[in-house]
Design a protein around this motif. Structure first.
Motif, short mmCIF file in Angstrom:
data_model
loop_
_atom_site.label_atom_id
_atom_site.label_comp_id
_atom_site.label_asym_id
_atom_site.label_seq_id
_atom_site.Cartn_x
_atom_site.Cartn_y
_atom_site.Cartn_z
N ALA A 10 58.94 1.02 -5.67
CA ALA A 10 60.37 0.72 -5.59
C ALA A 10 60.99 1.14 -4.27
O ALA A 10 62.08 0.67 -3.92
CB ALA A 10 61.11 1.38 -6.75
N VAL A 11 60.33 2.06 -3.52
CA VAL A 11 60.96 2.58 -2.30
C VAL A 11 60.08 2.36 -1.07
O VAL A 11 60.28 3.00 -0.04
CB VAL A 11 61.29 4.08 -2.45
N ARG A 12 59.14 1.45 -1.16
CA ARG A 12 58.31 1.16 0.01
C ARG A 12 59.13 0.43 1.06
O ARG A 12 60.11 -0.23 0.75
CB ARG A 12 57.10 0.32 -0.40
N GLY A 13 58.70 0.59 2.32
CA GLY A 13 59.39 -0.06 3.42
C GLY A 13 60.60 0.69 3.90
O GLY A 13 61.39 0.17 4.69
N GLN A 14 60.79 1.93 3.46
CA GLN A 14 61.94 2.73 3.86
C GLN A 14 61.55 3.91 4.75
O GLN A 14 62.34 4.82 4.97
CB GLN A 14 62.68 3.24 2.61
N GLY A 15 60.33 3.91 5.27
CA GLY A 15 59.90 4.96 6.19
C GLY A 15 59.40 6.23 5.51
O GLY A 15 59.11 7.21 6.19
N ILE A 16 59.27 6.21 4.18
CA ILE A 16 58.84 7.41 3.47
C ILE A 16 57.40 7.76 3.80
O ILE A 16 57.05 8.93 4.02
CB ILE A 16 59.04 7.21 1.95
N GLY A 17 56.53 6.75 3.86
CA GLY A 17 55.13 7.00 4.19
C GLY A 17 54.98 7.58 5.58
O GLY A 17 54.21 8.53 5.80
N ARG A 18 55.72 7.04 6.54
CA ARG A 18 55.63 7.52 7.92
C ARG A 18 56.09 8.98 8.02
O ARG A 18 55.42 9.81 8.66
CB ARG A 18 56.48 6.64 8.83
N ARG A 19 57.20 9.29 7.38
CA ARG A 19 57.71 10.66 7.46
C ARG A 19 56.77 11.64 6.76
O ARG A 19 56.60 12.78 7.19
CB ARG A 19 59.12 10.72 6.88
#
Length: 288
Positions: A225-234
């Motif tokens: 639901a929250v992919r593409g919001q920079g969470i993985g990168r951070r």
């Protein structure tokens, strides 16, 4: 449970094979070191006191993976075939939904063996190592907004349901595998596992497993639901900065057919070093 001598023998044979063949074997050391007393997934061939062949079976829910090696001076003597036949008989008794044979993409002996068994190509993974030269720009973190601020904390027993849900969603696990994963997390504990949070809400999970000279990132997934919001990168930036003081190589794996994840890892300074191929074993009966 493997003895210290067995682990040392496996490590020595692995080093010899890798140096001789100029490749990297995937022997899942985190699993080998934590085998339980009742686990019988490892197969050895000794010539005198010297280990000349090894095959490991790795269970992931209802799925198995196999990887092994033979001493360069003892190849083409049927050693690996014998180990493999025994492993196939044993795993067939246990039962499985999938059996994958793992071989480094550039392994001549591995390719030769795969031509002798009923299998078909399934997929490949890149093994990537973090390189500071490629990561200078990525280490300058983008200032997170309060809406997307990400923090990491150690997972607890209260997180197990969320962790299982994320694994099922992120890796396409079956219900049977989910139950097995729940049992594993409950019995083995949650050491090395982190929960990603934003504003107190679980956003994903990541495992960070250190060894003597390397640290591996695995089972990394962000809530759909929250992919593409920079969470993985951070999250990756957090882990990189956390691990840098330990002066260990930082590694992860990514499926070749996952270009979005590959692009993310490359943008954070990870560089492809090796490629591992997987072949689906296509029948369960013993090879004659």
């Amino acid at each position: 449970m493997l003895s210290n001598k067995q682990l040392q023998d496996i490590q020595s044979l692995q080093q010899l094979c890798e140096d001789t063949d100029h490749l990297a074997l995937k022997l899942n050391w985190e699993t080998l070191r934590t085998r339980k007393t009742h686990d019988h997934y490892d197969y050895f061939h000794y010539s005198g006191d010297m280990l000349t062949g090894f095959l490991g079976v790795y269970k992931f829910g209802s799925k198995f993976e196999i990887c092994g090696m033979v001493h360069p001076n003892f190849r083409r003597q049927g050693i690996f075939t014998s180990l493999f036949q025994t492993a196939i008989q044993d795993t067939g008794t246990i039962g499985y939904s999938s059996l994958l044979l793992n071989s480094p993409a550039n392994s001549v002996s591995g390719e030769r063996f795969l031509h002798t068994v009923p299998c078909q190509y399934e997929c490949s993974e890149y093994q990537m190592r973090w390189n500071a030269t490629y990561a200078q720009e990525s280490l300058n973190l983008i200032e997170p907004t309060p809406q997307h601020e990400v923090s990491l904390r150690s997972a607890t027993d209260n997180d197990i349901e969320d962790l299982v849900r994320l694994d099922k969603e992120g890796f396409g696990m079956s219900d049977e595998d989910v139950l097995d994963m729940h049992k594993t997390l409950t019995e083995d504990g949650l050491e090395h596992m982190y929960v990603m949070e934003s504003n107190g809400v679980t956003m994903g999970k990541i495992n960070v497993l250190p060894s003597e000279s390397q640290t591996w990132i695995y089972a990394f997934t962000v809530d759909r639901a929250v992919r593409g919001q920079g969470i993985g990168r951070r999250t990756l930036h957090h882990i990189i900065q956390q691990e840098l003081p330990h002066n260990k190589e930082l590694w992860l794996e990514v499926a070749v057919h996952n270009p979005k994840a590959l692009k993310l890892y490359e943008s954070c300074g990870f560089v492809t070093q090796e490629k591992q191929d997987y072949y689906q074993f296509t029948r369960k009966e013993t090879i004659s």
